[in-house]
Design an enzyme around this catalytic site. Structure first.
Site, short mmCIF file in Angstrom:
data_model
loop_
_atom_site.label_atom_id
_atom_site.label_comp_id
_atom_site.label_asym_id
_atom_site.label_seq_id
_atom_site.Cartn_x
_atom_site.Cartn_y
_atom_site.Cartn_z
N TRP A 103 0.82 -1.21 0.00
CA TRP A 103 0.00 0.00 0.00
C TRP A 103 0.86 1.26 0.00
CZ3 TRP A 103 -4.30 -1.38 -1.79
CH2 TRP A 103 -4.87 -2.62 -1.44
N ASP A 172 -1.07 6.62 6.85
CA ASP A 172 -2.14 5.72 6.45
C ASP A 172 -2.29 4.70 7.57
OD1 ASP A 172 -3.83 3.80 5.43
OD2 ASP A 172 -2.59 3.32 3.68
N LYS A 196 -11.56 -2.04 8.20
CA LYS A 196 -10.72 -2.99 8.93
C LYS A 196 -10.91 -2.87 10.44
CE LYS A 196 -7.29 -2.87 5.23
NZ LYS A 196 -7.44 -4.25 4.75
#
Length: 360
Positions: A103, A172, A196
């Site tokens: 990511w 992030d 999540k």
């Protein structure tokens, strides 16, 4: 209703049962309004109250200072990969990126569209099995970006890195936000897709310092300007109303459990128990290096892809779902987010033992 099983999925992931039960009741009527939560206008008083309460509980939970805005946006963390450099990075400017997985690599690729993305650290040399400790920062980065937890590889920063000079730290935090206490004042921006650890897919939490709200470019589309969303209290367009509502219920649940200190204690206890079982196993091995292991995503392998697949099927037959590792790395991944129950970890350890014994 079918009996609920243990859901180890990396996301969308497990939610607290009492949150789901309350949401179920409000699908037909939010309180005594006679209108379900998904049917309320985002401009109406009922949803405005939901939005205000969600922000207030978020601020309380993380002790968010007054000079930060809390935004509920769309597009997932993937939109933030380009929205951040689009707002703050221009030709001739450099942003530093700490690359610890897939990511953060994607975030770098998007930043390169708008300026220079300098990789100041990377763990790519050992397939992202560790968190780097040394950084090669550029001379004057516009910001420093890192990914706090790496869902695919099962690594996590134990604490945030120090950014050089006055460069704001951008994080992030999609897969570990609010799993432990966080000092928001150390960051310029924290963002996280909800699916999540915070709620359902479709809503993204962004915590951004006031000066950065104002510093963002004003010559880009309104939907990509933080100031526009801040000025309109996340309602510039129709926001993901149900996702915000459910996220608000999760904030209330976290506060009711004892807040982030208590969640950290529980998460550490779950993870330590599972890692200990893996380390003691004659068959399974942890994929991440010991000092970089994630509290949220426990990655492990047998060393034999066929045997990995056999165990995944074996576990699924026994009510343990979502254990298949990401397609890019294989093996197994047990995602044990805030809402994942401790008894699910105990059951996984039992099944791992049974599988070992079944092989003689």
């Amino acid at each position: 209703m079918s009996e609920r099983i243990f859901n180890f999925s990396a996301g969308p992931a497990v939610l607290p049962v009492e949150v789901l039960e309350e949401a179920r009741e409000n699908l037909l009527s939010l309180g005594d309004t006679g209108v379900g939560i998904m049917e309320h206008s985002h401009r109406g008083k009922a949803f405005s109250a939901v939005l205000a309460q969600a922000e207030a509980d978020c601020r309380k939970l993380a002790s968010i200072p007054d000079n930060y805005r809390v935004l509920f946006l769309q597009g997932g963390a993937s939109t933030q990969f380009f929205q951040i450099p689009m707002n703050f990075l221009e030709d001739g400017q450099t942003a530093d990126y700490l690359v610890t997985g897939s990511w953060s690599k994607k975030a770098v690729a998007q930043a390169k569209r708008f300026g220079t993305a300098h990789v100041a650290a990377s763990s790519d040399d050992r397939n992202f099995t560790y968190i780097p400790r040394q950084f090669d920062y550029s001379s004057d980065p516009r910001y420093v970006h890192f990914t706090s937890n790496n869902t695919i590889f099962g690594t996590q920063w134990a604490s945030e890195p120090d950014a050089p000079g006055s460069a704001p730290l951008v994080c992030d935090a999609s897969s570990d936000i609010f799993c432990r206490p966080i000092d928001v004042s150390k960051y310029g921006i924290i963002y996280a897709g909800a699916q999540k650890n915070l709620g359902p897919s479709g809503v993204t939490l962004v915590i951004i310092r006031d000066d950065l709200v104002e510093a963002g470019r004003s010559d880009i589309p309104e939907m990509l300007q933080y100031r526009i969303h801040a000025e309109n209290d996340s309602c510039y367009n129709t926001p993901p109303t149900f996702g915000i509502y459910l996220m608000g219920l999760v904030f209330k649940w976290l506060l009711k459990q004892g807040g982030l200190d208590e969640m950290h204690r529980r998460n550490r206890e779950k993870a330590e128990k599972l890692y200990a079982a893996i380390d003691e196993s004659p068959l399974f091995q942890a994929a991440a290096e010991a000092d970089s292991r994630s509290l949220m995503n426990v990655t492990f392998v047998t060393g034999n892809p066929d045997l990995d697949a056999e165990f995944i099927s074996y576990a699924k037959e026994r009510g343990l779902d979502g254990l298949k590792g990401h397609r890019s790395v294989g093996g197994m991944r047990a995602s044990i987010y805030n809402a994942f129950p401790p008894e699910g970890v105990d059951r996984l350890i039992e099944v791992m033992g049974e599988f070992v014994r079944s092989r003689g």
